[in-house]
Scaffold this motif. Structure first.
Motif, mmCIF file in Angstrom:
data_model
loop_
_atom_site.group_PDB
_atom_site.id
_atom_site.type_symbol
_atom_site.label_atom_id
_atom_site.label_comp_id
_atom_site.label_asym_id
_atom_site.label_seq_id
_atom_site.Cartn_x
_atom_site.Cartn_y
_atom_site.Cartn_z
ATOM 1 N N UNK A 191 13.100 -5.377 -3.256
ATOM 2 C CA UNK A 191 11.879 -5.972 -2.734
ATOM 3 C C UNK A 191 12.104 -7.327 -2.075
ATOM 4 N N UNK A 192 13.186 -8.000 -2.385
ATOM 5 C CA UNK A 192 13.481 -9.275 -1.759
ATOM 6 C C UNK A 192 13.032 -10.478 -2.569
ATOM 7 N N UNK A 193 13.627 -11.618 -2.263
ATOM 8 C CA UNK A 193 13.356 -12.855 -2.989
ATOM 9 C C UNK A 193 11.885 -13.248 -2.911
ATOM 10 N N UNK A 194 11.265 -13.051 -1.759
ATOM 11 C CA UNK A 194 9.865 -13.461 -1.591
ATOM 12 C C UNK A 194 8.945 -12.779 -2.579
ATOM 13 N N UNK A 195 9.304 -11.603 -3.036
ATOM 14 C CA UNK A 195 8.457 -10.869 -3.968
ATOM 15 C C UNK A 195 8.435 -11.493 -5.356
ATOM 16 N N UNK A 244 19.465 -12.668 4.860
ATOM 17 C CA UNK A 244 19.828 -14.078 4.958
ATOM 18 C C UNK A 244 19.401 -14.896 3.740
ATOM 19 N N UNK A 245 18.693 -14.283 2.797
ATOM 20 C CA UNK A 245 18.399 -14.979 1.547
ATOM 21 C C UNK A 245 19.627 -15.088 0.648
ATOM 22 N N UNK A 246 20.708 -14.451 1.040
ATOM 23 C CA UNK A 246 21.938 -14.559 0.266
ATOM 24 C C UNK A 246 21.936 -13.641 -0.940
ATOM 25 N N UNK A 247 22.571 -14.090 -2.003
ATOM 26 C CA UNK A 247 22.632 -13.310 -3.237
ATOM 27 C C UNK A 247 21.362 -13.613 -4.021
ATOM 28 N N UNK A 248 20.388 -12.722 -3.882
ATOM 29 C CA UNK A 248 19.071 -12.957 -4.453
ATOM 30 C C UNK A 248 18.916 -12.442 -5.859
ATOM 31 N N UNK A 249 17.690 -12.505 -6.351
ATOM 32 C CA UNK A 249 17.374 -12.134 -7.728
ATOM 33 C C UNK A 249 17.881 -10.737 -8.079
ATOM 34 N N UNK A 250 17.653 -9.794 -7.154
ATOM 35 C CA UNK A 250 17.945 -8.394 -7.452
ATOM 36 C C UNK A 250 19.429 -8.069 -7.416
ATOM 37 N N UNK A 251 20.253 -8.954 -6.874
ATOM 38 C CA UNK A 251 21.692 -8.726 -6.908
ATOM 39 C C UNK A 251 22.184 -8.681 -8.346
ATOM 40 N N UNK A 252 21.546 -9.459 -9.215
ATOM 41 C CA UNK A 252 21.919 -9.492 -10.623
ATOM 42 C C UNK A 252 20.946 -8.683 -11.489
ATOM 43 N N UNK A 253 19.655 -8.822 -11.236
ATOM 44 C CA UNK A 253 18.653 -8.204 -12.104
ATOM 45 C C UNK A 253 18.340 -6.760 -11.737
ATOM 46 N N UNK A 254 18.870 -6.296 -10.603
ATOM 47 C CA UNK A 254 18.673 -4.909 -10.216
ATOM 48 C C UNK A 254 17.491 -4.735 -9.279
ATOM 49 N N UNK A 255 17.459 -3.638 -8.500
ATOM 50 C CA UNK A 255 16.363 -3.382 -7.563
ATOM 51 C C UNK A 255 15.026 -3.361 -8.299
ATOM 52 N N UNK A 256 14.051 -4.087 -7.753
ATOM 53 C CA UNK A 256 12.846 -4.391 -8.524
ATOM 54 C C UNK A 256 11.683 -3.444 -8.315
ATOM 55 N N UNK A 257 11.800 -2.480 -7.405
ATOM 56 C CA UNK A 257 10.622 -1.682 -7.091
ATOM 57 C C UNK A 257 10.051 -0.965 -8.305
ATOM 58 N N UNK A 258 10.889 -0.604 -9.251
ATOM 59 C CA UNK A 258 10.412 0.120 -10.423
ATOM 60 C C UNK A 258 9.753 -0.755 -11.465
ATOM 61 N N UNK A 306 0.821 -1.217 0.000
ATOM 62 C CA UNK A 306 0.000 0.000 0.000
ATOM 63 C C UNK A 306 0.852 1.263 0.000
ATOM 64 N N UNK A 307 1.946 1.249 0.764
ATOM 65 C CA UNK A 307 2.817 2.424 0.804
ATOM 66 C C UNK A 307 3.647 2.502 -0.468
ATOM 67 N N UNK A 308 3.871 3.708 -0.999
ATOM 68 C CA UNK A 308 4.682 3.831 -2.219
ATOM 69 C C UNK A 308 6.110 3.376 -1.976
ATOM 70 N N UNK A 309 6.694 2.737 -2.993
ATOM 71 C CA UNK A 309 8.067 2.260 -2.894
ATOM 72 C C UNK A 309 9.045 3.375 -3.219
ATOM 73 N N UNK A 310 10.176 3.330 -2.558
ATOM 74 C CA UNK A 310 11.233 4.274 -2.892
ATOM 75 C C UNK A 310 11.840 3.890 -4.231
ATOM 76 N N UNK A 311 12.246 4.862 -5.047
ATOM 77 C CA UNK A 311 12.858 4.544 -6.342
ATOM 78 C C UNK A 311 14.081 3.663 -6.147
ATOM 79 N N UNK A 312 14.180 2.628 -6.969
ATOM 80 C CA UNK A 312 15.348 1.773 -6.907
ATOM 81 C C UNK A 312 15.415 0.926 -5.661
ATOM 82 N N UNK A 313 14.263 0.602 -5.046
ATOM 83 C CA UNK A 313 14.262 -0.183 -3.824
ATOM 84 C C UNK A 313 14.342 -1.674 -4.112
ATOM 85 N N UNK A 331 18.182 0.373 0.887
ATOM 86 C CA UNK A 331 16.917 0.628 0.179
ATOM 87 C C UNK A 331 16.136 -0.672 0.044
ATOM 88 N N UNK A 332 15.475 -1.097 1.116
ATOM 89 C CA UNK A 332 14.821 -2.400 1.109
ATOM 90 C C UNK A 332 13.347 -2.301 1.463
#
Length: 446
Positions: free
Chosen positions: A31-35, A119-133, A22-29, A111-112
């Motif tokens: 989101x984590x593996x669960x997302x 503790x999820x380690x090197x997740x999706x966004x480590x390579x694909x970039x911050x996903x909030x956008x 519901x809250x707006x995401x910060x640019x370039x945030x 920016x999370x």
């Protein structure tokens, strides 16, 4: 594992877990593996998706293969070896030490989102970039790769971009916690070794099918390998020119060839020479050489794909090695010129077509009379066998060599790998013989 529990929760939650907060995401945030782990996205247990596999999270978490290495990155910080390393260096708990977290987790600059877990380690966004956008739009009807990139997704289909991302941890960077020093290795950290196309293949969680090719184009393994070598040379020399290039009164030895120093010392009536002369390094006898593994392979690529720049690369490489024998200022200046040449080569190689003829020619170049004598040291030899492995796989993928023929050559490549399996057992003569056999077999199939 934490990521597995997150996956289970998301599977039960279903598509609702993918809705925007519901809250707006910060640019370039971040989101984590669960997302990414809903059953309508990348969290399925079967690869039955219509566009992408949709079991990417399961493959990322695979515990028994190199493909799951990124998901295990944080977990290894709780092992005895990690604790021994940080205790030796006075860094405290490795699971919270900044020097470790820069590469054993997804670096975020704080920016999370609420689902992000270190503790999820090197997740999706480590390579694909911050996903909030782009997380809420990249799966919509009509979405395109270009639009995703415009919203912040990292374009990993571009070799130079992918190399820059991977090298941050697999070689080092100026960012916090992303540089493995000689002190870290002396305390027990593994030596850093990386080859862009081979490691990308080991970490590939997608199928390169017709849909993928339509959206992003077919991966050119030869080009990926060559650009990776150029970017690695640039990264090494760029870092060497920074304060990271020194450690107190000493040079930072992580830039130098480990095996040139870590050899047995003999004290006998007749001297025992423990090093080999290298025609690519005009340095005094007995002087520790700069680690030039990527320079050697880049020279092989340049001779084939950018011959007009090959002479400049060779000249700049020799000048850099020679400058190391004078003083740091001269070495930094010469290294800057070589780094610029590597950058220019990365650009030139990015524009080349790495077809089967190119791959055959690069195999010949690596094993040719000019470059083969330069494989005198452990690290260069490791890079050499990975290169031949990569180029053989490229030839199979392009149907220039059959799977059956490649299987026969694989025995020679495996013998070369065995000769460089670990530094203390390095056998340079066996390595060169095995690699030579593999190259002759590949050449015969041209």
């Amino acid at each position: 594992m934490a990521a597995l529990s997150l996956l289970a929760v998301t599977l039960l939650a279903g598509p609702a877990a993918l809705r925007a907060d519901p809250a707006p995401r910060a640019p370039g945030g971040f989101e984590g593996v669960a997302s990414c782990a809903g059953t309508t996205c990348h969290g399925r247990m079967e690869a039955d998706g219509a566009v992408v596999r949709q079991d990417e999270l399961m493959r990322w978490q695979e515990p028994s293969t190199p493909g799951g290495a990124h998901s295990r990155a944080f977990t290894v910080l709780s092992y005895a070896r990690a604790k021994q390393i940080t205790a030796t260096l006075g860094l405290g708990d490795p699971t919270s030490a900044p020097a470790c977290l820069g590469c054993h987790t997804t670096p975020t600059d704080g920016r999370t989102g609420v689902r992000f877990l270190a503790r999820d380690g090197v997740g999706c966004e480590a390579c694909h970039g911050p996903a909030s956008g782009w997380i809420s739009s990249h799966y919509t009807v009509g979405a395109s790769h270009a639009a995703n990139v415009a919203r912040g997704m990292t374009p990993l289909d571009r070799p130079a971009t992918r190399a820059a991302v991977c090298l941050d941890c697999h070689f080092g960077s100026n960012k916090p916690g992303q540089f493995v020093t000689h002190r870290m290795m002396a305390a027990g950290h593994p030596r850093i070794s990386f080859e862009l196309d081979l490691f990308s293949t080991l970490q590939q969680h997608h199928d390169e099918d017709a849909d993928y090719i339509q959206r992003k184009g077919r991966t050119d393994s030869v080009r990926m390998w060559a650009v990776g070598q150029a970017m690695a040379v640039n990264r090494a020399l760029t870092l060497y020119a920074t304060p990271k290039g020194t450690e107190g009164a000493f040079p930072e030895f992580t830039f130098f060839d480990c095996h040139s120093c870590h050899r047995r010392i003999y004290d006998a009536e007749d001297r025992t020479r423990t090093w080999e002369s290298n025609p690519g390094r005009p340095i005094p006898a007995g002087m520790p050489p700069f680690n030039d593994e990527n320079m050697i392979l880049l020279a092989a690529a340049a001779r084939v794909a950018a011959p007009g720049m090959a002479g400049r690369l060779d000249s700049d490489s020799r000048a850099f090695h020679a400058a190391l024998a004078r003083d740091r200022g001269a070495a930094v200046a010469a290294g800057g010129r070589l780094a610029s040449t590597a950058t220019a080569l990365a650009s030139a190689l990015s524009a080349t077509d790495g077809n089967g003829d190119t791959a055959f020619a690069m195999v010949d170049s690596i094993a040719g009379p000019t470059l083969a004598p330069r494989f005198t040291d452990y690290e260069g030899s490791v890079q050499g066998v990975m290169a031949i492995d990569t180029l053989l796989n490229a030839l199979v993928k392009e149907k220039r060599i059959t799977v059956g023929a490649a299987a026969g050559i694989r025995a020679d490549i495996n013998r070369a790998y065995a000769a460089v399996k670990e530094p203390n057992g390095y056998r340079p003569a066996d390595f060169r013989a095995s690699l030579g056999d593999a190259v002759r077999s590949i050449r015969a199939l041209r």
